[in-house]
Design a protein around this motif. Structure first.
Motif, PDB file in Angstrom:
ATOM      1  N   ALA D 182       0.862  -1.184   0.000  1.00  0.00           N
ATOM      2  CA  ALA D 182       0.000   0.000   0.000  1.00  0.00           C
ATOM      3  C   ALA D 182       0.900   1.236   0.000  1.00  0.00           C
ATOM      4  CB  ALA D 182      -0.909  -0.012   1.223  1.00  0.00           C
ATOM      5  N   TYR D 183       0.305   2.421  -0.279  1.00  0.00           N
ATOM      6  CA  TYR D 183       1.122   3.620  -0.448  1.00  0.00           C
ATOM      7  C   TYR D 183       2.026   3.877   0.756  1.00  0.00           C
ATOM      8  CZ  TYR D 183       2.555   8.409  -1.045  1.00  0.00           C
ATOM      9  OH  TYR D 183       3.317   9.535  -1.150  1.00  0.00           O
ATOM     10  N   VAL D 184       1.474   3.724   1.947  1.00  0.00           N
ATOM     11  CA  VAL D 184       2.240   4.048   3.147  1.00  0.00           C
ATOM     12  C   VAL D 184       3.423   3.078   3.315  1.00  0.00           C
ATOM     13  CG1 VAL D 184       0.809   2.637   4.696  1.00  0.00           C
ATOM     14  CG2 VAL D 184       2.019   4.626   5.610  1.00  0.00           C
ATOM     15  N   GLU D 185       3.259   1.842   2.859  1.00  0.00           N
ATOM     16  CA  GLU D 185       4.366   0.879   2.903  1.00  0.00           C
ATOM     17  C   GLU D 185       5.394   1.189   1.818  1.00  0.00           C
ATOM     18  OE1 GLU D 185       1.808  -2.978   4.546  1.00  0.00           O
ATOM     19  OE2 GLU D 185       1.946  -2.605   2.399  1.00  0.00           O
ATOM     20  N   ASP D 186       4.882   1.477   0.625  1.00  0.00           N
ATOM     21  CA  ASP D 186       5.759   1.768  -0.505  1.00  0.00           C
ATOM     22  C   ASP D 186       6.689   2.933  -0.193  1.00  0.00           C
ATOM     23  OD1 ASP D 186       6.405   1.194  -3.306  1.00  0.00           O
ATOM     24  OD2 ASP D 186       5.636   3.212  -3.675  1.00  0.00           O
ATOM     25  N   SER D 187       6.165   3.944   0.497  1.00  0.00           N
ATOM     26  CA  SER D 187       6.974   5.136   0.735  1.00  0.00           C
ATOM     27  C   SER D 187       8.040   4.885   1.793  1.00  0.00           C
ATOM     28  CB  SER D 187       6.073   6.306   1.137  1.00  0.00           C
ATOM     29  OG  SER D 187       5.340   5.970   2.290  1.00  0.00           O
ATOM     30  N   ARG D 188       7.911   3.767   2.542  1.00  0.00           N
ATOM     31  CA  ARG D 188       8.934   3.445   3.542  1.00  0.00           C
ATOM     32  C   ARG D 188       9.828   2.292   3.090  1.00  0.00           C
ATOM     33  NH1 ARG D 188       7.400   1.335   8.207  1.00  0.00           N
ATOM     34  NH2 ARG D 188       5.340   0.721   7.454  1.00  0.00           N
ATOM     35  N   ALA D 189       9.611   1.779   1.867  1.00  0.00           N
ATOM     36  CA  ALA D 189      10.318   0.567   1.440  1.00  0.00           C
ATOM     37  C   ALA D 189      11.786   0.849   1.146  1.00  0.00           C
ATOM     38  CB  ALA D 189       9.650  -0.015   0.198  1.00  0.00           C
ATOM     39  N   GLU D 190      12.648  -0.101   1.537  1.00  0.00           N
ATOM     40  CA  GLU D 190      14.071  -0.029   1.197  1.00  0.00           C
ATOM     41  C   GLU D 190      14.282  -0.447  -0.253  1.00  0.00           C
ATOM     42  OE1 GLU D 190      16.840   0.805   3.058  1.00  0.00           O
ATOM     43  OE2 GLU D 190      15.332   1.634   4.416  1.00  0.00           O
ATOM     44  N   THR D 191      13.541  -1.486  -0.644  1.00  0.00           N
ATOM     45  CA  THR D 191      13.616  -1.977  -2.016  1.00  0.00           C
ATOM     46  C   THR D 191      12.200  -2.190  -2.504  1.00  0.00           C
ATOM     47  OG1 THR D 191      15.717  -3.087  -1.663  1.00  0.00           O
ATOM     48  CG2 THR D 191      14.378  -3.888  -3.490  1.00  0.00           C
ATOM     49  N   ASP D 192      11.992  -1.882  -3.779  1.00  0.00           N
ATOM     50  CA  ASP D 192      10.660  -1.916  -4.356  1.00  0.00           C
ATOM     51  C   ASP D 192      10.807  -2.689  -5.661  1.00  0.00           C
ATOM     52  OD1 ASP D 192       8.108  -1.217  -5.251  1.00  0.00           O
ATOM     53  OD2 ASP D 192       8.825   0.701  -6.066  1.00  0.00           O
ATOM     54  N   MET D 193       9.938  -3.694  -5.871  1.00  0.00           N
ATOM     55  CA  MET D 193      10.085  -4.480  -7.093  1.00  0.00           C
ATOM     56  C   MET D 193       8.716  -4.737  -7.722  1.00  0.00           C
ATOM     57  SD  MET D 193      12.011  -8.136  -7.607  1.00  0.00           S
ATOM     58  CE  MET D 193      13.593  -7.433  -7.134  1.00  0.00           C
ATOM     59  N   ASN D 194       8.602  -4.440  -9.018  1.00  0.00           N
ATOM     60  CA  ASN D 194       7.388  -4.770  -9.746  1.00  0.00           C
ATOM     61  C   ASN D 194       7.678  -5.979 -10.619  1.00  0.00           C
ATOM     62  OD1 ASN D 194       5.396  -2.539  -9.110  1.00  0.00           O
ATOM     63  ND2 ASN D 194       7.251  -1.386  -9.617  1.00  0.00           N
ATOM     64  N   VAL D 195       6.824  -6.983 -10.513  1.00  0.00           N
ATOM     65  CA  VAL D 195       7.056  -8.229 -11.221  1.00  0.00           C
ATOM     66  C   VAL D 195       5.823  -8.564 -12.041  1.00  0.00           C
ATOM     67  CG1 VAL D 195       7.762 -10.638 -10.985  1.00  0.00           C
ATOM     68  CG2 VAL D 195       8.494  -8.963  -9.268  1.00  0.00           C
ATOM     69  N   VAL D 196       6.058  -8.801 -13.335  1.00  0.00           N
ATOM     70  CA  VAL D 196       4.970  -9.149 -14.240  1.00  0.00           C
ATOM     71  C   VAL D 196       5.158 -10.610 -14.625  1.00  0.00           C
ATOM     72  CG1 VAL D 196       3.784  -8.539 -16.374  1.00  0.00           C
ATOM     73  CG2 VAL D 196       5.034  -6.775 -15.102  1.00  0.00           C
ATOM     74  N   VAL D 197       4.113 -11.408 -14.439  1.00  0.00           N
ATOM     75  CA  VAL D 197       4.245 -12.859 -14.552  1.00  0.00           C
ATOM     76  C   VAL D 197       3.126 -13.394 -15.450  1.00  0.00           C
ATOM     77  CG1 VAL D 197       4.395 -15.009 -13.223  1.00  0.00           C
ATOM     78  CG2 VAL D 197       5.141 -12.865 -12.190  1.00  0.00           C
TER      79      VAL D 197
END
Lengths: 248, 248, 248, 248, 248, 248
Positions: D182-197
């Motif tokens: 969620a947005y609040v988690e994303d803004s605190r993330a050390e690493t962010d990964m988008n995966v398309v499967v």
């Protein structure tokens, strides 16, 4: 000799009829509707106290110019630059030329921290729009400065103008050097030169371009002779127009 | 006399060291990396068969040019024009000047319905970028034409080039007329003139501008003398560079 | 086996010759002309005291990047983005990638309220322009920071750099995983991956894209192995280049 | 352990409630209003016979995508890109990602010379807008293809879809790898990964970015495990939604 | 009663002096310089055979209009829309109004596949620029159609004009309904209404806007009465001007 | 009589089903999803303390609006204005109309130095999008003002709203005056009129346009009667919706 006569019967050194309608605009601090034959340009000068931020605090003023053509000033309608969303190279080039020409006779220290924007809008075009613009803009500029002095924006004894300025296009058509080219002459010219001259006869700009074959030093000299002659006539007319009482 | 020596020790008529690295680009049909002292411009010539739609079917070719500066080619970083979303007046003006200068030595009939686009990208700027661009662009242009001939896009005996072309900036700094102004000289110049000259010594463009006080006819003549001398040196260098075997 | 040899004779894990010409620009605070084979990118780093308004007063610095290709860096001339009047999606994407990659090794607190703008201009393109850009930009960044320290814009003991950073493209061409794809390989790749790695071997960015068929986890792992190997070589080269005395 | 619970009480591997309202639009050939928790995206698929000129005559179709956010989809109102007059880098980047992801499961030969444009308009944003867009766009795409088949624009037995596709964002927040940020988690993330499967579990895109400290290979693997699990759930939901009878 | 007199001494129903200088432009196929008091608009009509592509082959013509103000037509200089790079909402709105108003009296079938572009450029502004534009544009339009007939672009008996059209602004200032508001009145008006009326007295457009308090149906009726009266005067003037022999 | 029945069976004075989903958005200070039949518009109101610089220090607030259509809200997909890089005339015109309509019921002094931006995004279009926008925007505006009061941005007893406002489109189709035109009716209408009316029955805007033949005063009156009737129904619905307790 008939073969030196031009389409409209002029001699090579003869300008088209030039008229300057001073104070045409009821809104601007200075204005002139100038005609070089069928070429008609409305020149306005807008005076505002203060300067752009990058000049602020330096005690010097700013004079700049914008040139534009009405879409149907020309024989075929042109698209508006506002509709295209960008300004073309020719417009940029002429706007910059007008601005430089006027700044050449301005003492920006004496102008103080004030800005004058010159707008030259071509209502009808038949060659020589940039030279008519410069010549008319000078008249508008003088009146804007006088307005500012009358309003107290300039000290009574400030002399921001160091000279007058006028411009003329000359060119080689066929083998003949001619002054003040009309559109039909300009489009057939081998060499085209715009010359900006002060009232005292010194050069501000000399822009000569070979449209067809490159030109020789002799041709260059012949063109400069013509230009100096016509510029002197324009200077005379500016003086006469500015000597009249300005309408309220 | 020591007082005629310039910042970098040159005499008034002396150009900076000029080098032309022909064929710098592995991609373009013609290319040259030209240096006028610290000014470095990468000139490429892109040849494509066919012409823009407005010229189609007239049997003539088209040569045009685009000029641009890398954002950190200058002492202070400039904003990119692609980021601003529009091309500035100075860029437009110089692109047009380069294009006109090259077209002055092109016989567009002999070029056939082919297009050559010249790109002049300033990698490092220290005055004279437009004159270096024209001088280097000519070399790239020659190679692109030779490439096209080798590829069969031009008849073996077609002669699209009518002459060579080179350019130099001259100006009055203090009271001295000087050739090939470096940036520090250009910024102090009273009068600044760019002169484009053919290999046979005729004028293609003469663009003189009074930055400070207007200039006299004598000064104009002195500047033209300097320009013709330097242009002749550039013509010589172009010939020497083009006389070498081109690398595959 | 000959079938694992690539067009230019490299083995799958082998990079093209990489050279870094540090301090290429006479104007920028830091610069590097980097080549990955025929790919050549001029990277400059421009240091200016102060930060954009939205960061002001927070005690942190700012590093950002802009990527662009010269119109004839490619095999066919591309239209300039300044002429189109807008920046394309690919340019935006790569500029953002370079900026993020550099910020990953910057301690913006230690940088203080200063701004560094990285420009990566592709002079010649043959695949891997974005990874060459990141690798060269790091060298320019180091020199700009050292310049700032020498000028007193940074405290003597400030350590804004937390690690080094380099990047490489890897991909699956045919059935073979390969490192540092040249353009002809990249255009035939089934999967294409750009990997940005710190000097200590951790990932900053992993961007893998299936151009043809989707890829398996095994293939992903094989590509990451290759990338880490090549990145280590680039790190070594960066260290060697930066260990030399910088020219004045 | 309570410390592995997230703001909204989810476990690390748990997605937010996902709903897909198929056929939301009365106008488009295919559409879906998808929610990942508070993130809501309206996806439409517009089918038109024919392809852009550059593809014409090659017998292959074209699928492309555009992503946009309503100005008040976010917590603070953003300026519209139409008002700014240009599209930002992030918008470009996501539009390109969505298009590539869908093309990865399209056989453009089987699609014939037809074009499908996917529009993903974010009505409300709370993190994961790009992954929700891809997941919903697939449903809209299926329905547009079925519509085209029913209208006779595609042969009855054409199979333009080679697989299904879904996407999820995963990241490391604190020291915990989590799915569907969620947005609040994303803004605190050390690493962010988008995966398309794909539906069959292969990768289409892997885009991992270190927002804070660079990430290790172990962390990368942990994130990929999470992503594959969540993608399988999304695939299941897509199948269930598409198995229902479509409303007229 | 003296309190019904207006700043310039007019009665509420009285228009300012209206003049129409027909054929002002030497270039356009039809033109008129119209004045409503100090408001001056140059209207030109440009006739070209053929229609935009989207109309081609339908046997109908096209009439469109563009409105613009010179930067110093107003009391304070406005920035040019070409310099801003985009056209403002007000300009768009008025251009569309002028176009619709003229098309209301055009039988596009009878016009054949021909295009007429109307340009209304405000040289000086003092309220009522859009209504003066419509009224003047009609005169230019008539002359462009007559020019086309004379040139053989239209059949001798074609009747593309179905009526004449004129426009006037009316409004409630204080408690008084007034016709043809000057700028100073317009800026104090509670309600402002632009009414476009055919020569036979039917409505083409009624655009009433409450600037201050909303208006009642009685006030609406009072304003319409005034507008119909003034429009009839303008129709009379148009007829008189067009009845004169046109200058070659 | 059957011939007065409309495509969807409505009587001339009958509106389509109108629904207002208040508080649709979880992000905005006020919002409403309004439907007029198949026309669906998402209206949000964004409240921010402070005003644009040009209003600063005058003690008055600002309310403005932006209207936009999703690209596939219509039967055929439209290009996005953000992709075109400019906002079209119709969009500008409607945005301005919505803003003026709302400001007509706002006491900007009572609003204090606060700004409310209304966004009306058309999710699905079937005629009447501008009138649905105004009607829905009023509901969003009321809730944003209540939110601001609850947050202490407005004094407890401030009354920035002076009335309610609603809008309806009416038109003459065939020979029949009808209310709330659907797209298919609108496209066949001879005359089209948008009427904005306050809760107390006064006019804010009357915009009547002859699409085909000009209209008479009797027709104008018949249309106004219809509009006032439908507007009263909308006012009633707005009151009912706003009388409900707002969800947290």
């Amino acid at each position: 000799m008939t073969d030196t006569l031009r389409t409209d019967g002029r001699t090579p050194a003869q300008m088209r009829p030039v008229t300057i309608e001073r104070g045409w605009s009821a809104q601007a601090e200075g204005s002139a509707l100038i005609s070089f034959g069928n070429t008609k340009v409305l020149c306005t000068a807008s005076f505002t106290p203060g300067v752009p931020r990058w000049l602020s605090g330096k005690g010097t003023g700013w004079v700049t110019a914008e040139y534009s053509m009405l879409p149907r000033s020309t024989n075929e309608r042109m698209q508006r630059e506002s509709v295209k969303g960008k300004i073309g190279g020719r417009t940029h080039e002429i706007s910059r030329l007008i601005g430089r020409s006027l700044r050449a006779v301005i003492d920006t220290k004496a102008l103080g921290e004030n800005t004058i924007v010159i707008d030259c809008d071509v209502l009808q075009a038949d060659g020589g729009t940039r030279t008519a613009s410069i010549t008319g803009a000078y008249v508008a500029l003088v009146d804007a400065i006088e307005w500012a002095r009358a309003q107290g924006h300039l000290p009574r004894n400030a002399k921001p103008l160091t000279d007058s300025v006028a411009a003329v296009s000359v060119g080689i058509v066929g083998d003949t050097a001619m002054s003040d080219l009309a559109y039909v002459e300009d489009s057939r010219a081998e060499t085209d030169m715009n010359v900006v001259v002060t009232g005292s006869g010194a050069f501000v700009e000399v822009q000569g371009t070979a449209e067809g074959v490159p030109f020789s030093r002799d041709e260059l000299n012949e063109l400069l002779d013509l230009a100096l002659g016509s510029a002197a006539e324009l200077t005379e007319l500016q003086r006469a127009v500015l000597a009249e009482e300005r309408a309220a």
